[in-house]
Design an enzyme around this catalytic site. Structure first.
Site: not given
Ligand code: NAD
Ligand code: USQ
Length: 390
Positions: A33, A36, A119, A145, A181, A183-184, A187, A254, A256, A329
């Site tokens: 949709n 993002t 969502n 995650t 969070s 978000y987490h 999941k 950065t 943290y 954290e």
């Molecule tokens: P992203 O935001 O780039 O991709 C998610 C996509 O889903 C987006 O394009 C968004 O528009 C779409 N979306 C969200 N809600 C929707 C809805 N209701 N209907 C239709 N589309 C919808 O994120 P990503 O980094 O590609 O992550 C993909 C998945 O993997 C997520 O579920 C995220 O939680 C998980 N994940 C990501 C990471 C990471 O580091 N990027 C790590 C672990 C898990």
């Molecule tokens: N962090 C820093 N500096 C920064 C950004 C992040 O120290 O500038 C630290 C955060 O405090 C945290 C760690 O890096 O301790 C990871 O943060 P992140 O922003 O890279 O990741 P997170 O918020 O956990 O989320 C991302 C994705 C999410 C996915 C998750 C996997 O956005 O979709 O689920 O990574 S995990 O972290 O294993 O849960």
């Protein structure tokens, strides 16, 4: 060959997987949709690489990779839309990425927290019921995650359930989770709902626990028009990707707080390899398979040092900043993750973080002027304990 629906196909992982599966000869229906794209603009940022519209992406994939991709715009929160989608395409598998995926975004205020929970939980429930009603043999590959588990002082096992003994009585419970969070937590709730659906309806589920993904490249990204999105601002950027952009912009890196926070990382390329293996080797019908999808464990301080080294080898000057931690954290802790399932399927990671960050910085340098426009949205502003942006 399989027919696969990818929910969230316009995203960082979704677009890369769409290309990977299509290139391997699978029929791919990508759904999104475009949430993002808009939510990143809401916080004043944009993808580091300019993104063509979905239709242009499909055309570019045909031109450069000779693959046919179907893109459907739609909201996975819409129950009728999801039922119609599954009924129309009758896939072998559905990959579910379509969730609000930013931890900071979920911590901005009550509206962003509620949006995230509604969502994410609604999209997963719609998928559960559509598959149950239309064809319960469809394999659901759900992206969870590693952060569901938090940072416990014990090993994070690759098992949905664990035996416990409480006051001399034994039973089986869900492997413990403690998220960091809203978000987490969304999941975590998804996982409980999927576990229940597996018991109740016998659905076949792979629940993937992945750590933060980093990288700009996959084998299929052979032209700028095929690039996947790449976020770096304080809300949407993940740590490695952020540090690489900070290095390009000459901003202090950065980490943290104390910087001892450890996570399990995986490159975009290796994430694609892992997801492909899990799809092409589904679990037995009715099985719930829980997979830990990581490759290397590092602290954020170690990552900052690796990015600094890589950037300096390219002639950039980089400092590592002292940043008060906006999150709630642990900053020093034990972290060990069991990873048996992917290696048993033949997973062999091709990338490591130390080498890959150099290529990422090289890929980002030509976009330095574009990135300059977003310098103000890099420094962290979303504060977990205040529950707002400061
Ligand atoms: P992203 O935001 O780039 O991709 C998610 C996509 O889903 C987006 O394009 C968004 O528009 C779409 N979306 C969200 N809600 C929707 C809805 N209701 N209907 C239709 N589309 C919808 O994120 P990503 O980094 O590609 O992550 C993909 C998945 O993997 C997520 O579920 C995220 O939680 C998980 N994940 C990501 C990471 C990471 O580091 N990027 C790590 C672990 C898990
Ligand atoms: N962090 C820093 N500096 C920064 C950004 C992040 O120290 O500038 C630290 C955060 O405090 C945290 C760690 O890096 O301790 C990871 O943060 P992140 O922003 O890279 O990741 P997170 O918020 O956990 O989320 C991302 C994705 C999410 C996915 C998750 C996997 O956005 O979709 O689920 O990574 S995990 O972290 O294993 O849960």
């Amino acid at each position: 060959m399989m027919k696969v629906i990818i929910l969230g196909a316009d995203g960082y992982l979704g677009w890369a997987l769409t290309l990977r599966l299509a290139k391997r000869g699978h029929e791919v229906i990508g759904v999104d949709n475009l949430y993002t794209r808009n939510a990143v603009k809401e916080v004043g940022s944009d993808s580091a690489f300019p993104l063509p519209d979905p239709e242009e992406r499909v055309t570019a994939a045909k031109k450069y990779l000779d693959v046919n991709i179907t893109f459907v715009k739609g909201d996975v929160k819409d129950t009728d839309f999801v039922f119609e989608l599954i009924r129309k395409y009758k896939p072998d598998a559905v990959v579910h990425f379509a969730e609000q995926r930013s931890a900071p975004y979920s911590m901005i205020d009550v509206n962003h927290a509620n949006y995230t929970l509604i969502n994410n939980l609604t999209s997963t429930m719609n998928l559960i019921y559509a598959v149950k009603e239309i064809d319960p043999t469809i394999h659901i590959l759900k992206m969870g995650t590693m952060g569901e588990f938090g940072t416990p002082n014990y090993d994070i096992l690759e098992t949905p359930y664990i035996n416990v003994n409480i006051n001399g009585k034994e039973d089986t419970i869900v492997f413990p989770r403690w998220a960091g969070s809203w978000y987490h937590w969304s999941k975590v709730y998804d996982t409980y709902n999927l576990l229940y659906a597996n018991k109740l309806f016998g659905l076949t589920i792979t629940d993937i626990h992945q750590g933060p993904v980093y990288g700009t490249r996959t084998e299929e990204i052979v032209h700028e028009s095929l690039r996947t999105r790449f976020d770096f601002d304080e809300v949407w950027g993940t740590v490695v990707n952020r540090f690489c952009v900070e290095a390009v912009l000459g901003l202090p890196l950065t980490p943290y707080g104390k910087g001892g926070q450890k996570r399990g990382f995986i490159s975009l390329e290796d994430s694609m390899q892992a997801l492909t293996l899990l799809l092409e080797h589904p679990p037995k019908q009715g099985e719930y398979r829980q997979v830990n999808q990581i490759h290397e464990i590092y602290s954020v301080r170690e990552i900052a040092e690796m990015v600094k080294d890589a950037a300096e080898s390219l002639g950039l000057h980089v400092e590592i900043g002292n940043v008060p931690n906006p999150r709630f954290e642990k900053e020093e802790h034990y972290y060990n993750v069991e990873t048996k399932i992917l290696p048993s399927l033949g997973f062999k990671p091709k990338k490591n973080l130390r080498e890959e960050v150099k290529g990422m910085i090289e890929d980002l340098l030509p976009y330095k002027n574009r990135l300059e426009k977003f310098k103000d949205v890099v420094w962290p502003k979303t504060d977990w304990r205040k529950g707002r942006r400061v």
